[in-house]
Motif scaffolding. Structure first.
Motif, mmCIF file in Angstrom:
data_model
loop_
_atom_site.group_PDB
_atom_site.id
_atom_site.type_symbol
_atom_site.label_atom_id
_atom_site.label_comp_id
_atom_site.label_asym_id
_atom_site.label_seq_id
_atom_site.Cartn_x
_atom_site.Cartn_y
_atom_site.Cartn_z
ATOM 1 N N GLN A 6 -15.525 15.033 -12.958
ATOM 2 C CA GLN A 6 -16.905 14.625 -12.749
ATOM 3 C C GLN A 6 -17.453 14.018 -14.035
ATOM 4 O O GLN A 6 -17.315 14.571 -15.117
ATOM 5 N N LYS A 35 -23.064 6.884 -15.883
ATOM 6 C CA LYS A 35 -22.247 7.984 -16.410
ATOM 7 C C LYS A 35 -23.123 9.110 -16.924
ATOM 8 O O LYS A 35 -22.846 10.293 -16.690
ATOM 9 N N SER A 87 -19.058 9.426 -11.527
ATOM 10 C CA SER A 87 -17.656 9.277 -11.940
ATOM 11 C C SER A 87 -17.179 7.909 -11.493
ATOM 12 O O SER A 87 -17.643 7.393 -10.469
#
Length: 236
Positions: free
Chosen positions: A35, A199, A204
């Motif tokens: 993640q 991000k 992701s």
């Protein structure tokens, strides 16, 4: 970090009926994406890079292997075996895809393309319109084109619209197929800026690149594809 995507032994082959021949797209691809992580994939044309992205997005149905994805809606789900309804729901709400090629309904304007992406996620019409305007401005798509039909756009303009359509949704997972092809330097910077923002917000990403300089400035880890096989690159 916790895992978001775990690909195990992914294989995709294509049977060419006219030639009675099987073409290998990718073979024994195995890796994990955490993640908030961005993995970049490089390789020559035909090496199998796009096959991986299209298998994750389920444009292609894998021949074998697993694509385990941690969905907000379904928990851990094997995208290789998910139902069409599950795939469509995840595409609408969780996974974005940026392609060099734009596919939109005829007689839908550029701003409507971006606006509708948010309305599908239950944004109000007014909020979706405002977000669409901001995103098209960010990617330097001229206001003169907002009410035009994308079929008339240049390659670079179509790519900017694709970027806006996918990124405006702030997806949980974003797939990027050559996201800077045919873009000028200023627009590349706007792409980099939006990647950083997403991000930081937790998106992701998995992307394929020929622009190595750009890739190395945004990814956390690299892989290289050769003849359908993936080789681990370096941490960045």
């Amino acid at each position: 970090m916790s895992e978001l995507l775990e690909i195990k032994g992914l294989e995709k082959s294509f049977y060419m009926h006219h030639f009675d021949k099987t073409i290998q797209g990718c073979s024994d691809v195995t890796f994990t994406l955490d993640q908030g992580e961005f993995i970049g994939i490089t390789g020559k044309s035909g090496a199998g890079k796009s096959t991986i992205l299209r298998s994750v997005y389920r444009t292609y149905l894998p021949t074998s292997g697993q694509i385990m994805y941690h969905s907000d809606q379904y928990g851990w789900l094997d995208l290789a075996g998910a139902t069409e309804r599950e795939v469509l729901s995840i595409r609408r709400n969780e996974i974005g895809y940026v392609s060099q090629f734009l596919k939109v309904m005829p007689r839908v304007t550029a701003i409507e393309v971006v606006q509708k992406a948010l309305e599908e996620m239950k944004y109000s019409k007014e909020e979706a319109l405002e977000e669409a305007r901001q995103m098209l401005s960010h990617f330097h798509l001229s206001e003169e084109l907002w009410d035009a039909y994308p079929q008339t756009f240049s390659g670079g303009e179509k790519l900017r619209l694709n970027l806006a359509q996918a990124m405006v949704k702030k997806p949980k997972l974003l797939l990027l197929d050559e996201p800077t092809a045919s873009l000028d330097a200023a627009t590349k910077e706007s792409v980099k800026d939006m990647i950083v923002r997403l991000k930081e917000a937790g998106t992701s990403m998995l992307g394929i690149f020929h622009d190595l300089e750009f890739m190395e400035s945004v990814v956390d880890q690299q892989y290289n594809m050769k003849q359908g096989m993936m080789q681990e690159g370096v941490q960045t």
